[in-house]
Design a protein around this motif. Sequence first.
Motif, short mmCIF file in Angstrom:
data_model
loop_
_atom_site.label_atom_id
_atom_site.label_comp_id
_atom_site.label_asym_id
_atom_site.label_seq_id
_atom_site.Cartn_x
_atom_site.Cartn_y
_atom_site.Cartn_z
N LEU A 61 0.92 -1.04 0.15
CA LEU A 61 -0.15 -0.11 0.09
C LEU A 61 0.75 1.28 -0.09
O LEU A 61 0.46 2.33 -0.64
CB LEU A 61 -0.98 0.06 1.18
CG LEU A 61 -2.36 -0.77 1.33
CD1 LEU A 61 -2.82 -1.01 2.48
CD2 LEU A 61 -3.16 -0.21 0.17
N TRP A 62 2.10 1.05 0.89
CA TRP A 62 2.76 2.35 0.78
C TRP A 62 3.34 2.80 -0.68
O TRP A 62 3.43 4.12 -0.90
CB TRP A 62 3.97 1.95 1.73
CG TRP A 62 4.78 3.38 1.83
CD1 TRP A 62 5.90 3.74 1.32
CD2 TRP A 62 4.61 4.57 2.75
NE1 TRP A 62 6.58 4.58 1.61
CE2 TRP A 62 5.86 5.42 2.53
CE3 TRP A 62 3.73 4.84 3.70
CZ2 TRP A 62 5.93 6.79 3.37
CZ3 TRP A 62 3.77 6.10 4.30
CH2 TRP A 62 4.69 6.85 4.20
N ASP A 88 13.36 3.95 7.35
CA ASP A 88 14.05 5.16 6.80
C ASP A 88 13.65 5.28 5.42
O ASP A 88 13.50 6.39 4.92
CB ASP A 88 15.43 4.95 6.77
CG ASP A 88 16.19 4.95 8.31
OD1 ASP A 88 15.52 5.38 9.18
OD2 ASP A 88 17.22 4.29 8.61
N ILE A 89 13.04 4.17 4.71
CA ILE A 89 12.97 4.34 3.33
C ILE A 89 11.27 4.99 3.28
O ILE A 89 11.09 5.93 2.51
CB ILE A 89 12.71 2.99 2.82
CG1 ILE A 89 14.05 2.12 2.58
CG2 ILE A 89 11.90 2.93 1.31
CD1 ILE A 89 14.08 0.78 2.22
N TRP A 90 10.65 4.53 4.32
CA TRP A 90 9.03 5.29 4.15
C TRP A 90 9.33 6.62 4.44
O TRP A 90 8.83 7.60 3.89
CB TRP A 90 8.26 4.79 5.44
CG TRP A 90 7.76 3.30 5.00
CD1 TRP A 90 8.27 2.54 3.96
CD2 TRP A 90 6.37 2.85 5.39
NE1 TRP A 90 7.29 1.28 3.95
CE2 TRP A 90 6.39 1.67 4.91
CE3 TRP A 90 5.57 3.43 6.48
CZ2 TRP A 90 5.07 0.92 4.90
CZ3 TRP A 90 4.40 2.46 6.36
CH2 TRP A 90 4.12 1.37 5.94
N MET A 91 10.49 7.07 5.36
CA MET A 91 10.64 8.34 5.87
C MET A 91 11.05 9.28 4.45
O MET A 91 10.49 10.21 4.21
CB MET A 91 11.51 8.60 7.07
CG MET A 91 11.34 9.99 7.57
SD MET A 91 10.00 10.37 8.44
CE MET A 91 9.74 12.13 8.11
N GLU A 92 12.06 8.87 3.94
CA GLU A 92 12.55 9.41 2.73
C GLU A 92 11.22 9.59 1.65
O GLU A 92 11.33 10.58 0.89
CB GLU A 92 13.45 8.45 2.02
CG GLU A 92 14.87 8.86 2.32
CD GLU A 92 15.82 7.58 1.65
OE1 GLU A 92 15.86 7.30 0.57
OE2 GLU A 92 16.73 7.21 2.64
N GLN A 93 10.36 8.76 1.74
CA GLN A 93 9.32 8.65 0.68
C GLN A 93 8.05 9.53 1.14
O GLN A 93 7.23 9.49 0.49
CB GLN A 93 8.90 7.36 0.30
CG GLN A 93 10.13 6.48 -0.49
CD GLN A 93 9.72 4.98 -0.61
OE1 GLN A 93 8.88 4.53 -0.09
NE2 GLN A 93 10.62 4.53 -1.39
N THR A 94 8.05 10.05 2.34
CA THR A 94 7.07 10.74 2.86
C THR A 94 6.69 12.28 2.09
O THR A 94 7.63 12.96 2.14
CB THR A 94 7.16 10.98 4.23
OG1 THR A 94 7.26 9.63 5.02
CG2 THR A 94 5.98 11.73 4.95
#
Length: 204
Positions: A61-62, A88-94
């Motif tokens: 979903l992310w 960290d990946i999610w944060m970069e892609q926020t």
Amino acid sequence: MDINTTIKEIKQSFRLMMDGAVAKSMRDKGLDYKLNWGATLPRLREKADEIGKNYDLAIALWKENVRECKILATMIMPADRMLSEVVDIWMEQTPTQEIAEQAAFNLYQYLPYAPAKAYTWMASEKELYQLCGFHILSRLFMNGQEPNERGINEFIDQALAALQGNSIPVKKAALSAVQRFAELGLVYERIAKSAIKRANLDFL
């Protein structure tokens, strides 16, 4: 049922939650998602409860560039299974402040290593990282988690820097964290008040 089919069905369910007024007001505020149904957070929370915690589905979903998919991902990701590198990946892609706040409230505050992430992000040059860091600490303080001496000094330094900075969202997040910190007890309240006074920011 495979994940792609599930995602397709989830996306179709967003259509039923569609709220044009919410979506328009977000666009007016400059929140530009590739796709945004304007679904309200309570409706998304209901959907998350219906799905339950699901690591693989959250990851899938992310990856969708859709507001509702990203928020839902933060709601169904099991915090105890999320690796630091994935965070960290999610944060970069926020992409937006809203997603950063939702991730902090729905997920990051529950990570086993939440304090470490919060302190690292709070000291970042990037606004969304700082925002997330302060929001996580706010929640941890609210839950009665007390920082150690080094943590206290670091938090106060970063909070003062944020309160004297130019970003309104980061200022608000930092102020909220300072208020929660002060609520941990008399000693913390005194530390917060004297720091705020030293910086000539008297509002506690």
